[in-house]
Design a protein around this motif. Structure first.
Motif, PDB file in Angstrom:
ATOM      1  N   LEU A  47      44.715  25.788  28.145  1.00  0.00           N
ATOM      2  CA  LEU A  47      43.557  24.594  28.006  1.00  0.00           C
ATOM      3  C   LEU A  47      43.656  23.844  29.468  1.00  0.00           C
ATOM      4  O   LEU A  47      44.629  23.772  30.049  1.00  0.00           O
ATOM      5  CB  LEU A  47      43.917  23.746  27.044  1.00  0.00           C
ATOM      6  CG  LEU A  47      43.830  24.429  25.651  1.00  0.00           C
ATOM      7  CD1 LEU A  47      44.423  23.431  24.561  1.00  0.00           C
ATOM      8  CD2 LEU A  47      42.468  24.978  25.197  1.00  0.00           C
ATOM      9  N   PRO A  48      42.310  23.457  29.776  1.00  0.00           N
ATOM     10  CA  PRO A  48      42.247  22.658  31.000  1.00  0.00           C
ATOM     11  C   PRO A  48      42.948  21.253  31.216  1.00  0.00           C
ATOM     12  O   PRO A  48      43.441  21.042  32.233  1.00  0.00           O
ATOM     13  CB  PRO A  48      40.693  22.259  31.027  1.00  0.00           C
ATOM     14  CG  PRO A  48      40.050  23.165  29.895  1.00  0.00           C
ATOM     15  CD  PRO A  48      40.867  23.607  29.107  1.00  0.00           C
ATOM     16  N   ALA A  49      43.355  20.692  30.029  1.00  0.00           N
ATOM     17  CA  ALA A  49      44.393  19.338  29.829  1.00  0.00           C
ATOM     18  C   ALA A  49      45.520  19.810  30.891  1.00  0.00           C
ATOM     19  O   ALA A  49      46.047  18.932  31.237  1.00  0.00           O
ATOM     20  CB  ALA A  49      44.112  18.765  28.850  1.00  0.00           C
ATOM     21  N   TYR A  50      46.245  20.900  30.618  1.00  0.00           N
ATOM     22  CA  TYR A  50      47.303  21.254  31.028  1.00  0.00           C
ATOM     23  C   TYR A  50      47.250  22.286  32.416  1.00  0.00           C
ATOM     24  O   TYR A  50      48.285  22.960  32.336  1.00  0.00           O
ATOM     25  CB  TYR A  50      48.096  22.014  29.711  1.00  0.00           C
ATOM     26  CG  TYR A  50      48.345  21.021  28.688  1.00  0.00           C
ATOM     27  CD1 TYR A  50      48.524  19.567  28.450  1.00  0.00           C
ATOM     28  CD2 TYR A  50      47.390  21.341  27.388  1.00  0.00           C
ATOM     29  CE1 TYR A  50      48.381  18.838  27.527  1.00  0.00           C
ATOM     30  CE2 TYR A  50      47.321  20.718  26.154  1.00  0.00           C
ATOM     31  CZ  TYR A  50      47.832  19.490  26.404  1.00  0.00           C
ATOM     32  OH  TYR A  50      47.768  18.584  25.131  1.00  0.00           O
ATOM     33  N   ILE A  60      52.672  17.071  34.396  1.00  0.00           N
ATOM     34  CA  ILE A  60      51.897  16.283  33.468  1.00  0.00           C
ATOM     35  C   ILE A  60      52.545  15.197  32.799  1.00  0.00           C
ATOM     36  O   ILE A  60      53.839  15.436  32.591  1.00  0.00           O
ATOM     37  CB  ILE A  60      50.844  17.239  32.620  1.00  0.00           C
ATOM     38  CG1 ILE A  60      51.835  17.656  31.639  1.00  0.00           C
ATOM     39  CG2 ILE A  60      49.930  18.048  33.283  1.00  0.00           C
ATOM     40  CD1 ILE A  60      50.975  18.375  30.275  1.00  0.00           C
ATOM     41  N   TYR A  61      51.808  14.198  32.229  1.00  0.00           N
ATOM     42  CA  TYR A  61      52.357  13.207  31.357  1.00  0.00           C
ATOM     43  C   TYR A  61      52.055  13.990  29.868  1.00  0.00           C
ATOM     44  O   TYR A  61      50.668  14.223  30.156  1.00  0.00           O
ATOM     45  CB  TYR A  61      51.755  11.810  31.534  1.00  0.00           C
ATOM     46  CG  TYR A  61      52.188  11.117  32.773  1.00  0.00           C
ATOM     47  CD1 TYR A  61      53.668  10.995  33.018  1.00  0.00           C
ATOM     48  CD2 TYR A  61      51.340  10.841  33.731  1.00  0.00           C
ATOM     49  CE1 TYR A  61      54.030  10.417  34.476  1.00  0.00           C
ATOM     50  CE2 TYR A  61      51.847  10.051  34.878  1.00  0.00           C
ATOM     51  CZ  TYR A  61      53.048   9.666  35.050  1.00  0.00           C
ATOM     52  OH  TYR A  61      53.606   9.142  36.201  1.00  0.00           O
ATOM     53  N   VAL A  62      52.631  13.667  28.901  1.00  0.00           N
ATOM     54  CA  VAL A  62      52.263  14.146  27.512  1.00  0.00           C
ATOM     55  C   VAL A  62      52.641  12.755  26.858  1.00  0.00           C
ATOM     56  O   VAL A  62      53.435  12.036  26.711  1.00  0.00           O
ATOM     57  CB  VAL A  62      53.126  15.195  27.180  1.00  0.00           C
ATOM     58  CG1 VAL A  62      52.769  15.229  25.473  1.00  0.00           C
ATOM     59  CG2 VAL A  62      53.131  16.383  27.789  1.00  0.00           C
ATOM     60  N   LEU A  72      56.459  12.043  27.719  1.00  0.00           N
ATOM     61  CA  LEU A  72      57.180  12.945  28.145  1.00  0.00           C
ATOM     62  C   LEU A  72      56.600  13.283  29.892  1.00  0.00           C
ATOM     63  O   LEU A  72      55.296  13.122  29.867  1.00  0.00           O
ATOM     64  CB  LEU A  72      57.254  14.081  27.742  1.00  0.00           C
ATOM     65  CG  LEU A  72      57.395  14.112  26.068  1.00  0.00           C
ATOM     66  CD1 LEU A  72      57.325  15.570  25.312  1.00  0.00           C
ATOM     67  CD2 LEU A  72      59.253  13.861  26.026  1.00  0.00           C
ATOM     68  N   ILE A  73      57.340  13.780  30.584  1.00  0.00           N
ATOM     69  CA  ILE A  73      56.799  14.341  32.020  1.00  0.00           C
ATOM     70  C   ILE A  73      57.333  15.676  31.822  1.00  0.00           C
ATOM     71  O   ILE A  73      58.664  16.119  31.713  1.00  0.00           O
ATOM     72  CB  ILE A  73      57.698  13.773  33.170  1.00  0.00           C
ATOM     73  CG1 ILE A  73      57.423  12.183  33.308  1.00  0.00           C
ATOM     74  CG2 ILE A  73      57.287  14.302  34.471  1.00  0.00           C
ATOM     75  CD1 ILE A  73      58.132  11.393  34.398  1.00  0.00           C
ATOM     76  N   VAL A  74      56.477  16.873  31.850  1.00  0.00           N
ATOM     77  CA  VAL A  74      56.637  18.194  31.830  1.00  0.00           C
ATOM     78  C   VAL A  74      56.423  18.756  33.231  1.00  0.00           C
ATOM     79  O   VAL A  74      55.370  18.372  33.752  1.00  0.00           O
ATOM     80  CB  VAL A  74      55.682  18.867  30.982  1.00  0.00           C
ATOM     81  CG1 VAL A  74      56.031  20.300  30.842  1.00  0.00           C
ATOM     82  CG2 VAL A  74      55.932  18.192  29.277  1.00  0.00           C
ATOM     83  N   VAL A  75      57.346  19.238  33.649  1.00  0.00           N
ATOM     84  CA  VAL A  75      57.229  19.894  35.257  1.00  0.00           C
ATOM     85  C   VAL A  75      57.323  21.617  34.927  1.00  0.00           C
ATOM     86  O   VAL A  75      58.338  22.017  34.345  1.00  0.00           O
ATOM     87  CB  VAL A  75      58.121  19.263  36.045  1.00  0.00           C
ATOM     88  CG1 VAL A  75      58.117  19.963  37.462  1.00  0.00           C
ATOM     89  CG2 VAL A  75      58.284  17.947  35.876  1.00  0.00           C
ATOM     90  N   ARG A  76      56.564  22.183  35.716  1.00  0.00           N
ATOM     91  CA  ARG A  76      56.910  23.770  35.919  1.00  0.00           C
ATOM     92  C   ARG A  76      57.564  23.866  36.902  1.00  0.00           C
ATOM     93  O   ARG A  76      57.489  23.571  38.098  1.00  0.00           O
ATOM     94  CB  ARG A  76      55.356  24.344  36.055  1.00  0.00           C
ATOM     95  CG  ARG A  76      55.438  25.647  36.165  1.00  0.00           C
ATOM     96  CD  ARG A  76      55.655  26.456  34.905  1.00  0.00           C
ATOM     97  NE  ARG A  76      55.611  27.829  34.802  1.00  0.00           N
ATOM     98  CZ  ARG A  76      54.819  28.696  34.258  1.00  0.00           C
ATOM     99  NH1 ARG A  76      53.648  28.188  33.859  1.00  0.00           N
ATOM    100  NH2 ARG A  76      54.983  30.035  34.149  1.00  0.00           N
TER     101      ARG A  76
END
Length: 149
Positions: A47-50, A60-62, A72-76
């Motif tokens: 989805l564009p938000a992610y 991103i922040y969740v 949350l902070i999600v990092v690839r």
């Protein structure tokens, strides 16, 4: 002879036992006043938000229900993902302990200026422990990232 063996060997056994017990203690992942909350988040990174999570070093922040104490902070990463709680792990929570990402390379605590490397969570300034992390499962076929504790 038996007395010499018992006076020499017994203290050695006790010392090694004490060292073994203390070395097996788990280190604290956070301060003892860190809130314990349920984490259950499902993200479709198609989805564009992610979109940022489709590339290594993207983050991103969740902010939604069941997303940690303050989100949350999600990092690839090159090996998958890192999912950090946004609450500072090294000090008791208050109004100024929500972690944020700066310059796309570090996580910062506004209260005391503590810093961590974004991609690894390694502390680099004012903190001795990494941000609290959560487990995840990623289905690359569907793009579904499930985060949980």
């Amino acid at each position: 002879m038996k007395r010499i063996i018992s006076t020499v060997i017994l203290p050695i056994i006790l010392i090694f036992s004490a060292l073994n017990i203390s070395s097996c203690n788990e280190r604290e992942e956070t301060v003892n006043c860190f809130p314990d909350v349920p984490v259950n988040v499902i993200l479709n990174i198609n989805l564009p938000a992610y979109y940022n999570l489709q590339n290594v070093n993207g983050w991103i922040y969740v902010n939604q229900q069941e997303a940690g104490t303050r989100g949350l902070i999600v990092v690839r990463t090159t090996n998958g993902f890192k999912v950090y709680d946004r609450n500072a792990p090294h000090i008791c929570p208050d109004t100024n302990t929500t972690l944020s990402v700066e310059n796309n390379i570090k996580i910062v605590c506004p209260k005391d200026g503590a810093e961590w490397i974004l991609i690894t969570g390694e502390p680099v300034k004012n903190a001795q422990i990494a941000p609290k992390t959560y487990r995840y499962n990623f289905d690359s076929a569907t793009g579904i990232l499930t985060i949980f504790n």
